[in-house]
Design a protein around this motif. Structure first.
Motif, PDB file in Angstrom:
ATOM      1  N   LEU A  68       0.840  -1.196   0.000  1.00  0.00           N
ATOM      2  CA  LEU A  68       0.000   0.000   0.000  1.00  0.00           C
ATOM      3  C   LEU A  68       0.873   1.242   0.000  1.00  0.00           C
ATOM      4  O   LEU A  68       2.000   1.223   0.482  1.00  0.00           O
ATOM      5  CB  LEU A  68      -0.899   0.013   1.241  1.00  0.00           C
ATOM      6  N   SER A  69       0.315   2.326  -0.494  1.00  0.00           N
ATOM      7  CA  SER A  69       1.039   3.594  -0.455  1.00  0.00           C
ATOM      8  C   SER A  69       1.076   4.090   0.987  1.00  0.00           C
ATOM      9  O   SER A  69       0.330   3.606   1.842  1.00  0.00           O
ATOM     10  CB  SER A  69       0.347   4.629  -1.337  1.00  0.00           C
ATOM     11  N   ASP A  70       1.947   5.056   1.266  1.00  0.00           N
ATOM     12  CA  ASP A  70       2.046   5.598   2.623  1.00  0.00           C
ATOM     13  C   ASP A  70       0.716   6.155   3.103  1.00  0.00           C
ATOM     14  O   ASP A  70       0.343   5.968   4.262  1.00  0.00           O
ATOM     15  CB  ASP A  70       3.126   6.684   2.691  1.00  0.00           C
ATOM     16  N   SER A  71      -0.006   6.843   2.245  1.00  0.00           N
ATOM     17  CA  SER A  71      -1.287   7.422   2.661  1.00  0.00           C
ATOM     18  C   SER A  71      -2.324   6.330   2.916  1.00  0.00           C
ATOM     19  O   SER A  71      -3.127   6.431   3.846  1.00  0.00           O
ATOM     20  CB  SER A  71      -1.804   8.416   1.624  1.00  0.00           C
ATOM     21  N   GLU A  72      -2.305   5.267   2.128  1.00  0.00           N
ATOM     22  CA  GLU A  72      -3.228   4.146   2.361  1.00  0.00           C
ATOM     23  C   GLU A  72      -2.874   3.421   3.660  1.00  0.00           C
ATOM     24  O   GLU A  72      -3.742   3.049   4.441  1.00  0.00           O
ATOM     25  CB  GLU A  72      -3.192   3.164   1.187  1.00  0.00           C
ATOM     26  N   PHE A  73      -1.593   3.252   3.883  1.00  0.00           N
ATOM     27  CA  PHE A  73      -1.124   2.588   5.099  1.00  0.00           C
ATOM     28  C   PHE A  73      -1.441   3.418   6.345  1.00  0.00           C
ATOM     29  O   PHE A  73      -1.760   2.879   7.396  1.00  0.00           O
ATOM     30  CB  PHE A  73       0.384   2.318   5.010  1.00  0.00           C
ATOM     31  N   ALA A  74      -1.388   4.736   6.226  1.00  0.00           N
ATOM     32  CA  ALA A  74      -1.650   5.626   7.360  1.00  0.00           C
ATOM     33  C   ALA A  74      -3.061   5.457   7.902  1.00  0.00           C
ATOM     34  O   ALA A  74      -3.309   5.680   9.087  1.00  0.00           O
ATOM     35  CB  ALA A  74      -1.399   7.072   6.962  1.00  0.00           C
ATOM     36  N   VAL A  75      -3.988   5.049   7.056  1.00  0.00           N
ATOM     37  CA  VAL A  75      -5.373   4.817   7.499  1.00  0.00           C
ATOM     38  C   VAL A  75      -5.403   3.739   8.586  1.00  0.00           C
ATOM     39  O   VAL A  75      -6.111   3.863   9.574  1.00  0.00           O
ATOM     40  CB  VAL A  75      -6.275   4.429   6.308  1.00  0.00           C
ATOM     41  N   PHE A  76      -4.611   2.688   8.423  1.00  0.00           N
ATOM     42  CA  PHE A  76      -4.552   1.629   9.444  1.00  0.00           C
ATOM     43  C   PHE A  76      -3.992   2.169  10.752  1.00  0.00           C
ATOM     44  O   PHE A  76      -4.486   1.863  11.834  1.00  0.00           O
ATOM     45  CB  PHE A  76      -3.679   0.447   8.967  1.00  0.00           C
ATOM     46  N   GLU A  77      -2.940   2.950  10.658  1.00  0.00           N
ATOM     47  CA  GLU A  77      -2.310   3.493  11.860  1.00  0.00           C
ATOM     48  C   GLU A  77      -3.257   4.421  12.623  1.00  0.00           C
ATOM     49  O   GLU A  77      -3.300   4.418  13.839  1.00  0.00           O
ATOM     50  CB  GLU A  77      -1.019   4.230  11.514  1.00  0.00           C
ATOM     51  N   GLN A  78      -4.038   5.208  11.895  1.00  0.00           N
ATOM     52  CA  GLN A  78      -4.967   6.140  12.535  1.00  0.00           C
ATOM     53  C   GLN A  78      -6.132   5.401  13.182  1.00  0.00           C
ATOM     54  O   GLN A  78      -6.602   5.773  14.250  1.00  0.00           O
ATOM     55  CB  GLN A  78      -5.500   7.152  11.520  1.00  0.00           C
ATOM     56  N   ALA A  79      -6.607   4.349  12.547  1.00  0.00           N
ATOM     57  CA  ALA A  79      -7.775   3.627  13.039  1.00  0.00           C
ATOM     58  C   ALA A  79      -7.429   2.611  14.119  1.00  0.00           C
ATOM     59  O   ALA A  79      -8.302   2.140  14.830  1.00  0.00           O
ATOM     60  CB  ALA A  79      -8.455   2.925  11.873  1.00  0.00           C
ATOM     61  N   ARG A  80      -6.168   2.283  14.248  1.00  0.00           N
ATOM     62  CA  ARG A  80      -5.743   1.247  15.183  1.00  0.00           C
ATOM     63  C   ARG A  80      -5.949   1.679  16.623  1.00  0.00           C
ATOM     64  O   ARG A  80      -5.565   2.766  17.022  1.00  0.00           O
ATOM     65  CB  ARG A  80      -4.268   0.938  14.930  1.00  0.00           C
ATOM     66  N   ASP A  81      -6.568   0.826  17.408  1.00  0.00           N
ATOM     67  CA  ASP A  81      -6.795   1.082  18.830  1.00  0.00           C
ATOM     68  C   ASP A  81      -5.518   0.739  19.585  1.00  0.00           C
ATOM     69  O   ASP A  81      -5.092  -0.409  19.609  1.00  0.00           O
ATOM     70  CB  ASP A  81      -7.954   0.230  19.335  1.00  0.00           C
ATOM     71  N   LYS A  82      -4.913   1.745  20.197  1.00  0.00           N
ATOM     72  CA  LYS A  82      -3.638   1.538  20.878  1.00  0.00           C
ATOM     73  C   LYS A  82      -3.799   1.453  22.402  1.00  0.00           C
ATOM     74  O   LYS A  82      -2.812   1.434  23.121  1.00  0.00           O
ATOM     75  CB  LYS A  82      -2.673   2.650  20.501  1.00  0.00           C
ATOM     76  N   THR A  83      -5.035   1.391  22.876  1.00  0.00           N
ATOM     77  CA  THR A  83      -5.237   1.281  24.324  1.00  0.00           C
ATOM     78  C   THR A  83      -4.927  -0.141  24.764  1.00  0.00           C
ATOM     79  O   THR A  83      -5.204  -1.095  24.045  1.00  0.00           O
ATOM     80  CB  THR A  83      -6.693   1.630  24.719  1.00  0.00           C
ATOM     81  N   PRO A  84      -4.344  -0.288  25.965  1.00  0.00           N
ATOM     82  CA  PRO A  84      -4.016  -1.630  26.455  1.00  0.00           C
ATOM     83  C   PRO A  84      -5.285  -2.471  26.639  1.00  0.00           C
ATOM     84  O   PRO A  84      -6.327  -1.955  27.012  1.00  0.00           O
ATOM     85  CB  PRO A  84      -3.348  -1.369  27.802  1.00  0.00           C
ATOM     86  N   ALA A  85      -5.153  -3.734  26.367  1.00  0.00           N
ATOM     87  CA  ALA A  85      -6.286  -4.660  26.529  1.00  0.00           C
ATOM     88  C   ALA A  85      -6.585  -4.830  28.019  1.00  0.00           C
ATOM     89  O   ALA A  85      -5.689  -4.798  28.857  1.00  0.00           O
ATOM     90  CB  ALA A  85      -5.954  -6.001  25.903  1.00  0.00           C
ATOM     91  N   ARG A  86      -7.863  -4.994  28.340  1.00  0.00           N
ATOM     92  CA  ARG A  86      -8.283  -5.234  29.719  1.00  0.00           C
ATOM     93  C   ARG A  86      -8.784  -6.661  29.830  1.00  0.00           C
ATOM     94  O   ARG A  86      -9.373  -7.190  28.885  1.00  0.00           O
ATOM     95  CB  ARG A  86      -9.407  -4.286  30.113  1.00  0.00           C
ATOM     96  N   PRO A  87      -8.576  -7.295  30.979  1.00  0.00           N
ATOM     97  CA  PRO A  87      -9.061  -8.672  31.134  1.00  0.00           C
ATOM     98  C   PRO A  87     -10.590  -8.718  31.073  1.00  0.00           C
ATOM     99  O   PRO A  87     -11.268  -7.777  31.474  1.00  0.00           O
ATOM    100  CB  PRO A  87      -8.547  -9.084  32.512  1.00  0.00           C
ATOM    101  N   VAL A  88     -11.103  -9.810  30.572  1.00  0.00           N
ATOM    102  CA  VAL A  88     -12.538 -10.001  30.477  1.00  0.00           C
ATOM    103  C   VAL A  88     -13.059 -10.378  31.858  1.00  0.00           C
ATOM    104  O   VAL A  88     -12.508 -11.232  32.530  1.00  0.00           O
ATOM    105  CB  VAL A  88     -12.870 -11.118  29.466  1.00  0.00           C
ATOM    106  N   SER A  89     -14.120  -9.701  32.278  1.00  0.00           N
ATOM    107  CA  SER A  89     -14.699 -10.053  33.578  1.00  0.00           C
ATOM    108  C   SER A  89     -15.736 -11.146  33.377  1.00  0.00           C
ATOM    109  O   SER A  89     -16.456 -11.149  32.382  1.00  0.00           O
ATOM    110  CB  SER A  89     -15.308  -8.821  34.253  1.00  0.00           C
ATOM    111  N   PRO A  90     -15.786 -12.096  34.313  1.00  0.00           N
ATOM    112  CA  PRO A  90     -16.723 -13.230  34.161  1.00  0.00           C
ATOM    113  C   PRO A  90     -18.168 -12.800  34.309  1.00  0.00           C
ATOM    114  O   PRO A  90     -18.542 -11.829  34.788  1.00  0.00           O
ATOM    115  CB  PRO A  90     -16.341 -14.178  35.275  1.00  0.00           C
TER     116      PRO A  90
END
Length: 90
Positions: A68-90
């Motif tokens: 992909l071009s840099d601008s196409e690839f940047a869409v993934f970087e912008q949309a990517r959720d970078k928050t740490p995962a939290r454990p699933v509560s039962p």
């Protein structure tokens, strides 16, 4: 979102060699932790999954392979959720 407090498990380690106990105590002191906190950290690190791939990283790698071009690839970087995962509560 409110997280409920789950009961914590306890672990007793018997027949721990004196040199291991001493090394743990020194290692904890060097890092400014209690020995109990240091042992928890060591155990958490030892059992955490290795090479865990996150969906965003996987999609970014697929984009690179698709040339992909840099601008196409940047869409993934912008949309990517970078928050740490939290454990699933039962």
């Amino acid at each position: 979102m409110q997280w409920e407090t789950l009961p914590m498990a306890m672990l007793t380690v018997r027949n721990l060699p004196d040199e291991v106990h001493r090394a743990l105590r020194i290692r904890a002191a060097r890092h400014g932790h209690s020995m109990e906190a240091k042992v928890r950290e060591i155990l958490e690190t030892a059992v955490s999954p290795e090479g865990k791939v996150k969906l965003g990283s996987l999609l970014a790698d697929i984009g690179k392979q698709a040339r992909l071009s840099d601008s196409e690839f940047a869409v993934f970087e912008q949309a990517r959720d970078k928050t740490p995962a939290r454990p699933v509560s039962p």
